[in-house]
Design a protein around this motif. Structure first.
Motif, PDB file in Angstrom:
ATOM      1  N   VAL A  45      42.426  40.467  48.943  1.00 28.15           N
ATOM      2  CA  VAL A  45      43.493  39.857  48.133  1.00 28.15           C
ATOM      3  C   VAL A  45      42.788  39.096  47.018  1.00 28.15           C
ATOM      4  O   VAL A  45      42.333  37.970  47.216  1.00 28.15           O
ATOM      5  CB  VAL A  45      44.376  38.916  48.972  1.00 28.15           C
ATOM      6  N   PRO A  46      42.651  39.695  45.838  1.00 25.99           N
ATOM      7  CA  PRO A  46      41.888  39.064  44.760  1.00 25.99           C
ATOM      8  C   PRO A  46      42.478  37.708  44.372  1.00 25.99           C
ATOM      9  O   PRO A  46      43.701  37.499  44.453  1.00 25.99           O
ATOM     10  CB  PRO A  46      42.020  40.071  43.606  1.00 25.99           C
ATOM     11  N   PRO A  47      41.638  36.752  43.975  1.00 25.59           N
ATOM     12  CA  PRO A  47      42.132  35.422  43.599  1.00 25.59           C
ATOM     13  C   PRO A  47      43.196  35.456  42.508  1.00 25.59           C
ATOM     14  O   PRO A  47      44.074  34.581  42.473  1.00 25.59           O
ATOM     15  CB  PRO A  47      40.857  34.708  43.114  1.00 25.59           C
ATOM     16  N   LEU A  48      43.137  36.456  41.633  1.00 24.62           N
ATOM     17  CA  LEU A  48      44.127  36.512  40.565  1.00 24.62           C
ATOM     18  C   LEU A  48      45.535  36.740  41.115  1.00 24.62           C
ATOM     19  O   LEU A  48      46.518  36.344  40.487  1.00 24.62           O
ATOM     20  CB  LEU A  48      43.771  37.618  39.569  1.00 24.62           C
ATOM     21  N   MET A  49      45.636  37.363  42.293  1.00 27.66           N
ATOM     22  CA  MET A  49      46.955  37.548  42.900  1.00 27.66           C
ATOM     23  C   MET A  49      47.535  36.209  43.337  1.00 27.66           C
ATOM     24  O   MET A  49      48.747  35.973  43.205  1.00 27.66           O
ATOM     25  CB  MET A  49      46.849  38.502  44.083  1.00 27.66           C
ATOM     26  N   THR A  50      46.692  35.313  43.831  1.00 30.17           N
ATOM     27  CA  THR A  50      47.161  33.971  44.182  1.00 30.17           C
ATOM     28  C   THR A  50      47.549  33.190  42.934  1.00 30.17           C
ATOM     29  O   THR A  50      48.515  32.407  42.951  1.00 30.17           O
ATOM     30  CB  THR A  50      46.084  33.229  44.986  1.00 30.17           C
TER      31      THR A  50
END
Length: 543
Positions: A464-469
């Motif tokens: 879950v890439p940080p950009l999704m958060t």
């Protein structure tokens, strides 16, 4: 024939002279006379006694003395292969030309029109794939090449996997006997669950954890200690999603039914008026459903590496690109299948985690892991936990719940994360309030779920890439994001005592242990006073 020696031709020639006479002016000098060509300057003069060498050796049938060195076997094989390739290429061009000439006018026939109609329908459905081609590539030429290479790659991977299997046979998954506690829901289904921590009667906090893809109720918060739950007075409840583990499947589940299942479980186990929900990875989807559909029943929300919908229309181009770039080709391919061709998913599931054999998490889930995650998944304790959790997840050996879970992840959830917390303008009633709002700042208020939302995100997370958060944070602005610089997808949530303590401390503050007897009496008396002060419903007064 005369065998008498003699000079000229005719019947007096020897057998050597007869053989040599068949070749015009070979320049061979014969013993005993005859006509011979004069050798050029620098040419070696052959003696008449070397006739056999000239005819059968280097002369007529062999290599002349002036020729270069003989070709090696490698050069001969190379030449043969090149010549064969040229002939096959020309043969292919010829067959292609014949096929084109044979198919001319076929489109005007009845069969051609029927096939053309179906082909156009399939082409329109697959037009979205053309977006991945460079602008200077013709799809009609490019995609047959891409598909051919893809099929060859699958064949090679299959052969490679079979080779590995013969070298080291995979271990079979052990399915343990049924052992879960179960409750019956309103629609007749049974739901399996597991409880940890202090008893519900003395729990300060009641928390429900829906599991992620390819997991079960056994996961919860992996390896969290009972002593830590008792220290904070937490009752932790995990359950199997429909069709997973020992829970009955749901005939038509969605995220609304998921939230209702969670609410029924909480009521059946005697949870307080409000409880906490924790979502990890793909399980965050069900936690968001609880936030949207039963917000009045939630005391707060905890998210760890929350997976969002990768096809969410609220994502901008940068978020989409940087999110998809972090995933492996196979993982992208599985998302495309879940979105466009979900009926093909069971084929791949049966060749991996539904095969009944044990496999590595990074292989089955097509993951790319960072440094900390790689170190963790190689530990025997994690391997043992993973094996038990996956075995319980696939207990029913049915691909349907996994396909449903994958499709839910990439489909419209029934709500948008932007609806979880909405900022609305607060205006008074009447003309005066409206005129006042034109010349002054309008007071804004938040609507939706206003309880605490905490999100933990590892900055080295490649699942879950940080950009999704960051995307989730943009849509849910009141959420608190805790960024973990060196952690990945598993390292902070699984088998980390200090991390578990930090999570509970952030959510619940300082540990106070279970409720004491005095606190229970005060709480019970407050409840009784509230009941006494509440006026009963009187039908006569309503009339």
């Amino acid at each position: 024939m005369s065998t008498a020696p003699g000079g000229g031709g005719g019947g007096g020639m020897t057998w050597q002279e007869e053989l040599a006479s068949l070749v015009e002016d070979t320049g061979i000098v014969y013993a005993g006379g005859g006509t011979a060509a004069v050798p050029e300057e620098g040419e070696e003069l052959m003696s008449g006694g070397n006739l056999g060498g000239r005819v059968f050796g280097r002369g007529l049938y062999g290599t002349d003395a002036r020729a270069g060195p003989e070709e090696s076997l490698k050069e001969q094989v190379t030449g043969f292969v090149m010549a064969t390739g040229e002939m096959l290429r020309e043969l292919g061009h010829g067959c292609w030309d014949i096929a084109q000439q044979s198919l001319e006018g076929l489109e005007d026939t009845y069969l051609g029109k029927q096939v053309r109609g179906h082909w156009d329908a399939v082409s329109r459905r697959l037009e979205f794939l053309n977006e991945y081609l460079p602008e200077d590539r013709d799809p009609a030429h490019a995609w047959p090449v891409v598909i051919s290479v893809f099929l060859i790659a699958l064949l090679v991977l299959n052969v490679h996997s079979e080779t590995e299997t013969t070298v080291e046979p995979p271990k079979k998954l052990y399915i343990s006997p049924p052992s879960a506690s179960r409750i019956q829901l309103l629609d007749g289904r049974y739901m399996a669950y597991q409880e940890k921590g202090v008893p519900t009667e003395i729990a300060r906090f009641f928390m429900i954890v829906p599991h992620s893809f390819l997991s079960s109720r056994l996961a919860g918060i992996p390896a969290i200690k009972e002593s830590l739950l008792e220290e904070f007075g937490v009752r932790l409840v995990t359950y199997d999603l429909p069709g997973f583990g020992e829970s009955d499947p749901h005939p038509g589940r969605d995220l609304n039914s998921s939230a209702m299942d969670m609410l029924q479980l909480a009521n059946a186990l005697g949870a307080p008026d409000k409880f906490w929900v924790l979502g990890y990875s793909g399980g965050a989807m069900h936690a968001w459903a609880a936030v949207h559909y039963i917000p009045d029943k939630l005391a707060g929300v905890a998210m760890l590496a929350p997976m969002a919908n990768p096809y969410d229309p609220n994502m901008n181009k940068e978020e989409i690109q940087k999110t998809w770039d972090k995933w492996t080709i196979k993982r992208k391919f599985m998302y495309v299948l879940a979105r466009r061709f979900p009926s093909l998913l069971p084929y791949f599931y049966r060749r991996s985690f539904l095969s009944g054999k044990y496999g590595q998490p990074e292989k089955w889930l097509s993951l790319t892991l960072g440094k900390k995650d790689k170190s963790l998944v190689e530990e025997p304790s994690f391997r043992e936990f993973w094996e038990k959790d996956v075995a319980e997840s696939v207990r029913q050996a049915d691909a349907k719940p996994f396909r449903e879970e994958a499709v839910l992840q990439v489909s419209y959830w029934g709500f948008s994360l932007a609806d979880v917390q909405v900022r609305k303008q607060h205006r008074g009633k009447g003309l005066l309030s409206w005129l006042k709002s034109l010349y002054s700042e309008v007071e804004l208020e938040w609507a939706g779920f206003l309880g605490p939302i905490h999100i933990w995100q590892g900055m080295d997370d490649r699942v879950v890439p940080p950009l999704m958060t960051e995307f989730v944070r943009r849509l849910v602005p009141r959420a608190t994001v805790h960024r973990l610089p060196d952690d990945g997808h598993f390292s902070y949530f699984c088998f980390c005592d200090d991390c578990h303590r930090q999570i509970l401390s952030t959510l619940f503050g300082s540990p106070q242990g279970p409720l004491t007897t005095i606190e229970l009496e005060v709480d019970q008396s407050a409840t009784e006073e509230y009941i006494e002060e509440t006026p009963p419903n009187d039908s006569s007064e309503q009339e």
